[in-house]
Motif scaffolding. Sequence first.
Motif, PDB file in Angstrom:
ATOM      1  N   ILE A  90      -1.525  -3.889  -5.578  1.00 18.51           N
ATOM      2  CA  ILE A  90      -1.677  -4.774  -6.736  1.00 18.51           C
ATOM      3  C   ILE A  90      -1.919  -3.941  -7.990  1.00 18.51           C
ATOM      4  CG2 ILE A  90      -2.935  -6.753  -7.684  1.00 18.51           C
ATOM      5  CD1 ILE A  90      -3.702  -7.538  -4.867  1.00 18.51           C
ATOM      6  N   CYS A 150      -1.616  -8.629   4.445  1.00 16.92           N
ATOM      7  CA  CYS A 150      -2.857  -9.052   5.089  1.00 16.92           C
ATOM      8  C   CYS A 150      -3.309 -10.400   4.571  1.00 16.92           C
ATOM      9  CB  CYS A 150      -3.940  -8.001   4.886  1.00 16.92           C
ATOM     10  SG  CYS A 150      -4.499  -7.839   3.175  1.00 16.92           S
ATOM     11  N   GLY A 151      -2.858 -10.771   3.388  1.00 13.46           N
ATOM     12  CA  GLY A 151      -3.187 -12.093   2.845  1.00 13.46           C
ATOM     13  C   GLY A 151      -4.550 -12.178   2.205  1.00 13.46           C
ATOM     14  N   ILE A 192       2.508  -7.493  -7.498  1.00 10.86           N
ATOM     15  CA  ILE A 192       2.344  -7.019  -6.119  1.00 10.86           C
ATOM     16  C   ILE A 192       3.609  -6.266  -5.736  1.00 10.86           C
ATOM     17  CG2 ILE A 192       2.131  -7.687  -3.690  1.00 10.86           C
ATOM     18  CD1 ILE A 192       0.512 -10.054  -4.487  1.00 10.86           C
ATOM     19  N   PHE A 229       1.096 -17.094  -0.898  1.00 14.57           N
ATOM     20  CA  PHE A 229       2.242 -16.575  -0.153  1.00 14.57           C
ATOM     21  C   PHE A 229       3.123 -17.741   0.264  1.00 14.57           C
ATOM     22  CE2 PHE A 229      -0.410 -12.887  -0.020  1.00 14.57           C
ATOM     23  CZ  PHE A 229       0.501 -11.839  -0.017  1.00 14.57           C
ATOM     24  N   CYS A 281      -7.363  -4.862  -2.652  1.00 15.11           N
ATOM     25  CA  CYS A 281      -6.178  -4.614  -1.826  1.00 15.11           C
ATOM     26  C   CYS A 281      -6.301  -3.303  -1.031  1.00 15.11           C
ATOM     27  CB  CYS A 281      -4.947  -4.563  -2.724  1.00 15.11           C
ATOM     28  SG  CYS A 281      -3.458  -4.160  -1.819  1.00 15.11           S
ATOM     29  N   PRO A 282      -6.077  -3.356   0.283  1.00  9.25           N
ATOM     30  CA  PRO A 282      -6.261  -2.144   1.090  1.00  9.25           C
ATOM     31  C   PRO A 282      -5.181  -1.085   0.875  1.00  9.25           C
ATOM     32  CG  PRO A 282      -5.457  -3.932   2.461  1.00  9.25           C
ATOM     33  CD  PRO A 282      -5.732  -4.520   1.112  1.00  9.25           C
ATOM     34  N   THR A 283      -4.050  -1.466   0.302  1.00  9.92           N
ATOM     35  CA  THR A 283      -2.953  -0.501   0.195  1.00  9.92           C
ATOM     36  C   THR A 283      -2.557  -0.224  -1.256  1.00  9.92           C
ATOM     37  OG1 THR A 283      -1.426  -2.335   0.464  1.00  9.92           O
ATOM     38  CG2 THR A 283      -1.902  -1.051   2.424  1.00  9.92           C
ATOM     39  N   CYS A 291      -5.755 -11.040  -0.575  1.00 13.20           N
ATOM     40  CA  CYS A 291      -5.778 -11.352  -2.008  1.00 13.20           C
ATOM     41  C   CYS A 291      -5.651 -12.860  -2.229  1.00 13.20           C
ATOM     42  CB  CYS A 291      -4.675 -10.594  -2.741  1.00 13.20           C
ATOM     43  SG  CYS A 291      -3.053 -10.764  -2.016  1.00 13.20           S
ATOM     44  N   CYS A 332       2.679  -3.573   0.136  1.00 10.26           N
ATOM     45  CA  CYS A 332       1.851  -4.667   0.668  1.00 10.26           C
ATOM     46  C   CYS A 332       1.960  -4.728   2.184  1.00 10.26           C
ATOM     47  CB  CYS A 332       2.331  -5.987   0.061  1.00 10.26           C
ATOM     48  SG  CYS A 332       1.553  -7.433   0.755  1.00 10.26           S
ATOM     49  N   THR A 333       0.802  -4.866   2.817  1.00  7.91           N
ATOM     50  CA  THR A 333       0.826  -4.953   4.273  1.00  7.91           C
ATOM     51  C   THR A 333       0.664  -6.412   4.746  1.00  7.91           C
ATOM     52  OG1 THR A 333      -0.110  -3.996   6.248  1.00  7.91           O
ATOM     53  CG2 THR A 333      -1.603  -4.214   4.415  1.00  7.91           C
TER      54      THR A 333
END
Lengths: 498, 250
Positions: B53, B68-69, B60, B81, B48-50, B71, B65-66
């Motif tokens: 998780i 991005c999908g 989450i 999602f 996860c970039p942010t 995960c 969470c940005t």
Amino acid sequence: MNYIDIKNNQCIPLASIPVLEYEIFLEHNTSLLKESQNHCVNYYGFHSDGKIKLICCIANDNDGSIYVSSSHINMNETLLSFTHHHFAFEKFEREMHENFGIKYLNHTWLKPVRFSFDRTNKENTISNYPFYKIDSEELHEVGVGPIHAGVIEPGHFRFICNGEQILHLEIQLGFQHRGIENLFLENKKLLQRVTLAENISGDTVAGHTTAFVNLWESLCNFSADKDLQFTRTLALELERIAIHTGDLSALCTDIAYQLGSVVFGRLRTPVINYFQIWCGNRLAKGLIRPGRNNFPFSKKLNDKLYKLFDEFERDFIEMCEESFSLSTVLARFERTGAVTHQQASSIGTVGMSAKMSAIVRDIRSTHPHDFYSSLNHQPVIKNHGDVYSRVQIREEEIKQSIGYIKKLLKNIPEENKERKNLSSPSLNSFAISLVEGWRGEICHCAVTDEKGELVHYKIKDPSFHNWLALALAVRNNEISDFPVVNKSFNLSYCGHDL
Amino acid sequence: MLDNFKILIHQGKQFIPDITTAEVPGIFRGRPVISNEKVDDDKLVDLCPTNSIAKNPVSIDLGKCTFCGECAFAFPDKIKFTKDYKLSTNFRDGLIVKEGEEKNIILNPDLIRKEISKYFSGSLKLRQVSAGGDNSCELELNACSNVNFDMGRFGIEFVASPRHADGIVITGPISENMAEPLQICYDATPEPKIIILAGTDAISGGVFADSPALNRIFLTQYKIDLYIPGNPIHPLTFINGVLELIRKRK
Ligand code: SF4
């Protein structure tokens, strides 16, 4: 040789960039700009071996070359300015003065550009910005911002007016500074970096992300498969259609033409919803990734796009014909906020701000990447440099982009199911990527070290050049025309402030 | 004039009749659902970039969470999602979605200040402050007022001055350079007033969370009345969130 001649998205060893004595560096780059086909796409510095390395990139719009040269200067050297020879360097030198404290002897005015968190002089704060002043009993100043009256990003505009007439406008930016270039170095994961690229400017997601991924792939010696190139080109043109259409709506709003405002606004919706259908985000966040694609283009998506255009074109053409035949609309657009060819060339504008004043400058035709060579793009050029020129460019570019997309759809590349993984970036290298976003030329540059880690990342949004064009455009206009002139440029705050 | 009528007829009715039940076209990354499937937790957390998780249990944080999908692409059996765009809540922990729990994200009526339902239930005027935002949430907030979403029909509007406003909507991670203007704007808004955070950047700093160029002190000083996640927020998420806030009663 004073420079190395490279192409868009080419990665070269850093050592292959000639390092010049500063005087020669200055002479070489400023004389290149004496020829009208050349313009400066990026000029910046970064710390290197206790000194500052300056890199200047000049693009030749005739043959697709980019001339890159460099100089290595001591921290506290006082330099002669490029700006003295060509005004297009003005902002670049201010930025370097702000970031590194480089002193220039004959620069016009070394004002702060964006009050970056790591600026050398912390005494310069956003609240003590030295606005230009005129001492007069007749003239008055009008200041607006930083918080905008609408739902728009912040900037401070200081007008000097004679009654209703604007004599001078100074635009102070930097409020949106988030330290984004620094985060490109701090955040080591590729996914973090591409997400950052998506958040440089939310209205130019396809533009900035394409610049980043093309740059990254060139650093990794990866040549993108046709389906990846297709995705990027399609996304760029869809983004252009969407934002241009929204801008036409906003322009109608600013002249109180309700029908145009509502209909153009409504027409933007199916286009951004198309991104939603394609990749789950209305502004295309998540769509473009380096070396891969999570959302392959399908037959179903193809049919949907044709249907969308059938409906869009009919309503769009009808609305354009109606709006641009109304004298009340034209009276507000024509001759308002004009920039001359001479002014536009002297400040090095790009994108619409160049094309409105008969400057043929469009990366899609001069430095094509992805599918643009096959599209054989001819830029839409206008001559008057006024609001109407910018409106017409939008109208014609929308129609042109629809044509390009239809052409692209005739030959949709198959998804490459056996994609190679991206390798790590080349060591001690320099790469540059240029993209024509809807607003104009975007430039990303990167430098890696001996381990292939990013040591410098430089982003340049078209707005960096073009804010000054707006300031010049409103001179001698009525202050009541400012909103429509401003909207006709629709420049980015966050893309500038970074 | 006749042409104008012709255009009007061609355009037809564009507004979404029921904003609370409208369906988002195509795919959408709304409220995630996390299954009990066993996966390599560390890999998932690391991807996860942010840093949204967490593990034990896998969760989450939609405030980080940005969307991005990624995960869900990497672990399709673990994370999905849904198209549920009702993501707003009025308490920070309400944004955390845990594995095995499938429930809607809701507002806690006990935490809604009395003044809100008393004064703002029929009309709410908002001043928007873009504080380091990337302009995407700003675009979507503008879209809330267009002919499709037509937020004005509920009495919710953006106004040009804090003096005319009942509250502020903050977008962006709050840059150092916007910290003072934001404070001035808040102070200029008459009481009673509310604060809405729109978008992941505003809620947690999002992809900018670790940047030294931010100053988020403002957020520690006041009660946040509504958190609206998304990058950017979807107009349906925003309108439904605000409606819930002003209409819900104890
Ligand atoms: S969708 Fe959210 S939780 Fe999943 S990887 Fe992206 S940011 Fe992290």
